[in-house]
Design a protein around this motif. Structure first.
Motif, PDB file in Angstrom:
ATOM      1  N   VAL A 154       0.853  -0.910   0.173  1.00  0.00           N
ATOM      2  CA  VAL A 154      -0.003   0.409   0.127  1.00  0.00           C
ATOM      3  C   VAL A 154       0.348   1.446   0.333  1.00  0.00           C
ATOM      4  N   ASP A 155       1.913   0.480   0.427  1.00  0.00           N
ATOM      5  CA  ASP A 155       3.109   2.274   0.658  1.00  0.00           C
ATOM      6  C   ASP A 155       3.543   2.286  -0.909  1.00  0.00           C
ATOM      7  N   ALA A 156       3.096   1.638  -1.577  1.00  0.00           N
ATOM      8  CA  ALA A 156       4.054   1.901  -2.818  1.00  0.00           C
ATOM      9  C   ALA A 156       3.096   1.947  -4.178  1.00  0.00           C
ATOM     10  N   LEU A 157       1.518   2.422  -3.626  1.00  0.00           N
ATOM     11  CA  LEU A 157       0.862   3.152  -4.140  1.00  0.00           C
ATOM     12  C   LEU A 157       0.969   4.638  -4.452  1.00  0.00           C
ATOM     13  N   PRO A 158       0.714   3.941  -6.249  1.00  0.00           N
ATOM     14  CA  PRO A 158       0.608   5.431  -6.649  1.00  0.00           C
ATOM     15  C   PRO A 158      -0.451   6.659  -6.810  1.00  0.00           C
ATOM     16  N   MET A 159      -0.019   7.620  -6.975  1.00  0.00           N
ATOM     17  CA  MET A 159      -0.949   8.668  -7.052  1.00  0.00           C
ATOM     18  C   MET A 159      -1.457   8.988  -7.769  1.00  0.00           C
ATOM     19  N   PRO A 160      -3.436   9.365  -8.568  1.00  0.00           N
ATOM     20  CA  PRO A 160      -4.144   9.305  -6.875  1.00  0.00           C
ATOM     21  C   PRO A 160      -4.474   7.928  -6.225  1.00  0.00           C
ATOM     22  N   LEU A 161      -4.854   7.940  -5.032  1.00  0.00           N
ATOM     23  CA  LEU A 161      -5.297   6.262  -4.448  1.00  0.00           C
ATOM     24  C   LEU A 161      -6.416   6.178  -5.224  1.00  0.00           C
ATOM     25  N   PRO A 162      -6.170   4.342  -5.088  1.00  0.00           N
ATOM     26  CA  PRO A 162      -8.142   3.831  -5.252  1.00  0.00           C
ATOM     27  C   PRO A 162      -9.167   4.555  -4.487  1.00  0.00           C
ATOM     28  N   PHE A 163      -9.008   5.348  -3.351  1.00  0.00           N
ATOM     29  CA  PHE A 163     -10.090   5.325  -2.595  1.00  0.00           C
ATOM     30  C   PHE A 163     -10.814   6.651  -2.505  1.00  0.00           C
TER      31      PHE A 163
END
Length: 117
Positions: A108-117
């Motif tokens: 989760v810390d490696a998720l790119p922006m924008p987040l899927p939430f």
């Protein structure tokens, strides 16, 4: 000031976010303790997506021909809704994050922006 996305673009963004959440859920391989926390987070995210999609499809006629003030007010509404969405996600996201293993946090810390939430 950025133009408001079209209804089709909003639907596309919403679909991408939902798909990214599904992918992330599978990648995290949530345990029985984490699943209800994820479900809470996902439900709020889906509600937020619906609210943003409604705003996007409720476009004024000829948005490009509207005054600067009217366009600015519309942008403020979009930003207010996005901020409200982020605030609604804050507590459930923190609860879930607190239960994640080191490996799950790395995902989760490696998720790119924008987040899927």
């Amino acid at each position: 000031m950025a133009a408001q996305p079209s209804a089709d673009a909003c639907l596309e963004m919403s679909a991408h976010k939902a798909a990214a959440r599904t992918y992330l859920k599978l990648r995290l391989d949530l345990d029985k303790q984490q699943a209800p926390l994820w479900n809470e987070l996902e439900a709020i995210a889906a509600e937020n997506d619906t609210a943003m999609l409604e705003l996007c499809t409720d476009r004024p006629a000829n948005p490009e021909g509207r005054s600067l003030v009217a366009r600015s007010e519309r942008a403020e509404i979009r930003l207010d809704r996005r901020l409200a969405a982020l605030k609604a996600l804050n507590v459930p996201l923190r609860k879930l994050y607190a239960t994640l293993s080191a490996e799950q946090r790395a995902v989760v810390d490696a998720l790119p922006m924008p987040l899927p939430f």
